[in-house]
Write a protein that holds these residues in place. Structure first.
Motif, PDB file in Angstrom:
ATOM      1  N   ARG A   1       0.821  -1.199   0.000  1.00 45.32           N
ATOM      2  CA  ARG A   1       0.000   0.000   0.000  1.00 45.32           C
ATOM      3  C   ARG A   1       0.865   1.264   0.000  1.00 45.32           C
ATOM      4  O   ARG A   1       0.515   2.270  -0.624  1.00 45.32           O
ATOM      5  CB  ARG A   1      -0.925  -0.013   1.217  1.00 45.32           C
ATOM      6  CG  ARG A   1      -1.951   1.093   1.248  1.00 45.32           C
ATOM      7  CD  ARG A   1      -2.762   1.018   2.531  1.00 45.32           C
ATOM      8  NE  ARG A   1      -3.445  -0.270   2.671  1.00 45.32           N
ATOM      9  CZ  ARG A   1      -4.113  -0.630   3.753  1.00 45.32           C
ATOM     10  NH1 ARG A   1      -4.160   0.189   4.811  1.00 45.32           N
ATOM     11  NH2 ARG A   1      -4.709  -1.806   3.807  1.00 45.32           N
ATOM     12  N   VAL A   2       2.005   1.209   0.708  1.00 46.22           N
ATOM     13  CA  VAL A   2       2.926   2.355   0.721  1.00 46.22           C
ATOM     14  C   VAL A   2       3.447   2.620  -0.683  1.00 46.22           C
ATOM     15  O   VAL A   2       3.465   3.768  -1.159  1.00 46.22           O
ATOM     16  CB  VAL A   2       4.102   2.081   1.689  1.00 46.22           C
ATOM     17  CG1 VAL A   2       5.136   3.206   1.590  1.00 46.22           C
ATOM     18  CG2 VAL A   2       3.599   1.944   3.115  1.00 46.22           C
ATOM     19  N   ASN A   3       3.873   1.574  -1.381  1.00 48.81           N
ATOM     20  CA  ASN A   3       4.378   1.743  -2.750  1.00 48.81           C
ATOM     21  C   ASN A   3       3.289   2.258  -3.685  1.00 48.81           C
ATOM     22  O   ASN A   3       3.532   3.127  -4.540  1.00 48.81           O
ATOM     23  CB  ASN A   3       4.921   0.414  -3.277  1.00 48.81           C
ATOM     24  CG  ASN A   3       6.303   0.089  -2.740  1.00 48.81           C
ATOM     25  OD1 ASN A   3       7.098   0.989  -2.477  1.00 48.81           O
ATOM     26  ND2 ASN A   3       6.592  -1.190  -2.571  1.00 48.81           N
ATOM     27  N   ASP A   4       2.079   1.727  -3.544  1.00 48.94           N
ATOM     28  CA  ASP A   4       0.995   2.131  -4.435  1.00 48.94           C
ATOM     29  C   ASP A   4       0.562   3.574  -4.181  1.00 48.94           C
ATOM     30  O   ASP A   4       0.249   4.315  -5.128  1.00 48.94           O
ATOM     31  CB  ASP A   4      -0.213   1.199  -4.253  1.00 48.94           C
ATOM     32  CG  ASP A   4       0.077  -0.216  -4.740  1.00 48.94           C
ATOM     33  OD1 ASP A   4       1.038  -0.384  -5.512  1.00 48.94           O
ATOM     34  OD2 ASP A   4      -0.653  -1.151  -4.327  1.00 48.94           O
ATOM     35  N   GLN A   5       0.534   3.980  -2.919  1.00 47.09           N
ATOM     36  CA  GLN A   5       0.030   5.312  -2.583  1.00 47.09           C
ATOM     37  C   GLN A   5       1.082   6.405  -2.723  1.00 47.09           C
ATOM     38  O   GLN A   5       0.797   7.503  -3.192  1.00 47.09           O
ATOM     39  CB  GLN A   5      -0.497   5.299  -1.142  1.00 47.09           C
ATOM     40  CG  GLN A   5      -1.141   6.628  -0.720  1.00 47.09           C
ATOM     41  CD  GLN A   5      -1.794   6.525   0.644  1.00 47.09           C
ATOM     42  OE1 GLN A   5      -1.946   5.431   1.203  1.00 47.09           O
ATOM     43  NE2 GLN A   5      -2.203   7.658   1.192  1.00 47.09           N
ATOM     44  N   TYR A   6       2.330   6.097  -2.346  1.00 44.46           N
ATOM     45  CA  TYR A   6       3.383   7.128  -2.306  1.00 44.46           C
ATOM     46  C   TYR A   6       4.468   6.951  -3.369  1.00 44.46           C
ATOM     47  O   TYR A   6       5.296   7.849  -3.558  1.00 44.46           O
ATOM     48  CB  TYR A   6       4.042   7.147  -0.930  1.00 44.46           C
ATOM     49  CG  TYR A   6       3.106   7.503   0.197  1.00 44.46           C
ATOM     50  CD1 TYR A   6       2.786   8.834   0.462  1.00 44.46           C
ATOM     51  CD2 TYR A   6       2.556   6.512   1.006  1.00 44.46           C
ATOM     52  CE1 TYR A   6       1.926   9.157   1.507  1.00 44.46           C
ATOM     53  CE2 TYR A   6       1.706   6.828   2.045  1.00 44.46           C
ATOM     54  CZ  TYR A   6       1.389   8.155   2.295  1.00 44.46           C
ATOM     55  OH  TYR A   6       0.542   8.474   3.331  1.00 44.46           O
ATOM     56  N   GLY A   7       4.485   5.813  -4.022  1.00 47.44           N
ATOM     57  CA  GLY A   7       5.490   5.570  -5.047  1.00 47.44           C
ATOM     58  C   GLY A   7       6.650   4.729  -4.520  1.00 47.44           C
ATOM     59  O   GLY A   7       6.906   4.660  -3.322  1.00 47.44           O
TER      60      GLY A   7
END
Length: 400
Positions: free
Chosen positions: A279-285
């Motif tokens: 979710r961190v990668n998807d939301q913040y890159g």
């Protein structure tokens, strides 16, 4: 008297020939070191190698001035030549200090202050035509000032290779002879004697030749050691986080497990899995995701001992092997790491926080068992525990 005569026969040399050897020898070493610098791929070592090449080149120019003293103006042969020699020794000292990794910045400032003071003082003596005896004494003493600090830093301390100790010993030996020469010059001068034995002067030149050969070769070997060490570190470390990779972890953990089996000590494995990392990668890159991984790795480095082994196991998973640690001790370490996570701040994402789930496995390694089997069991058990922590709500610790 026979021993003294033998020593005089060994040490006494043709000064002109020695100076020419120093001129040509340092020039050749400069070329050889330059060729090596071109082939070096490790950035830090390559920079040091180019500095060493420049150091040998300046030393060669310095000795060239003395070699052609009869054919050059005195300002060029003595003032400029000695200045080049000081500069070469100064650059070489910086390379040495960079290899010691002990208060490098402070020692470099000290070396620079010494170098500037010597350069100004020596040329001032020549300009104001002070007594030749005093100039000779200062010339001998100033060599000590440049060489003694890096020599001592190479010669003393822990984890120094024999090559470093040998090179440092040569520098310290030249310092001692320089002091002896200074005392001899001033002793003759105080008694009004206008000439003195050249034996110590010859010995100093011989030491410089010894330093040129052994120092030049040993520096190349030491720099090669540094390059090999850095390449090994790159092979054993995760490039993103700087933690050890799985291969290095398994190699080092085997020895620690075998030792614990013999001493009947408990060891522990901590398995960390960052919560909702996708979710961190998807939301913040992914770039910010990498920043989070580096942040957590830095926290692990702060909380593990030198005898422990921290590793990036893969993706957002990390494992830590704790030597001589009980179940309660392992839980305490995991709690401290989780608590420290709450202090993590990200300048570009001030509202962002993250958590981690932890699985723990702890046991005394059985005698006679293969170390790699014990490590595999600890990893599997701690992985099972962290999976249970995920199922029970995340941001928690579970013990297998």
């Amino acid at each position: 008297m026979g021993v003294i005569k033998a020593m005089e026969w060994i040490i006494h040399s043709d000064v002109e020939t020695l100076v020419k050897i120093l001129f040509l020898g340092n020039a050749l070493f400069s070329v050889v070191i330059g060729m090596y610098a071109i082939s070096v791929k490790v950035t830090g070592v390559r920079q040091r190698t180019f500095v060493l090449m420049a150091a040998k080149l300046f030393q060669s120019l310095g000795w060239m001035g003395l070699a052609f003293i009869l054919y050059l103006p005195i300002f060029v042969s003595v003032n400029l030549g000695q200045s080049f020699l000081y500069t070469g020794l100064y650059l070489e000292s910086l390379v040495m200090l960079g290899l010691t990794k002990w208060r490098v910045r402070t020692l470099r400032l000290v070396q620079t202050a010494i170098y500037v003071s010597i350069m100004v003082s020596f040329n001032a003596f020549k300009i104001f035509a002070l007594d030749n005896h005093f100039q000779a004494a200062f010339g001998a003493y100033s060599i000590f000032l440049i060489m003694v600090i890096p020599g001592i830093s190479f010669f003393t301390g822990k984890k120094k290779s024999p090559l470093k100790r040998l090179t440092g010993f040569l520098f310290v030996l030249i310092f001692l002879v320089s002091l002896a020469r200074t005392g001899e010059v001033l002793s003759f001068y105080s008694r009004g004697i206008t000439s003195y034995s050249s034996l110590l002067n010859d010995f100093t030149l011989l030491l410089f030749i010894l330093h040129m050969h052994i120092g030049g070769v040993s520096f190349l070997l030491i720099l090669r050691e540094e390059a090999d060490h850095q390449l090994a570190e790159l092979a054993f470390r995760d490039p993103l986080t700087g933690l050890y990779n799985r291969r290095h972890f398994l190699e080092h953990a085997k020895g620690a497990v075998s030792f614990a089996a013999r001493t009947r000590e408990s060891v522990a494995m901590l398995f960390f899995d960052l919560d909702f990392f996708k979710r961190v990668n998807d939301q913040y890159g992914h770039n910010f995701g990498d920043e989070v991984l580096r942040d957590f790795s830095a926290i692990l480095k702060l909380h593990v001992r030198s005898c422990d082994i921290a590793c990036r196991y893969g993706g957002e998973e990390f494992i830590v092997f704790l030597a001589n640690t009980s179940r309660d001790g392992a839980v305490a370490v995991a709690e401290r790491i989780r608590d420290y996570l709450r202090t993590s701040k990200f300048p570009n994402k001030s509202d962002f926080t993250y958590t981690v789930s932890v699985g723990i496995a702890c046991r005394i390694p059985p005698l006679g068992a293969q170390a790699i089997d014990t490590i595999g069991a600890l990893v599997n058990d701690s992985d099972t525990a962290v999976y249970r922590a995920k199922e029970n709500g995340r941001d928690r610790i579970e013990v297998f």
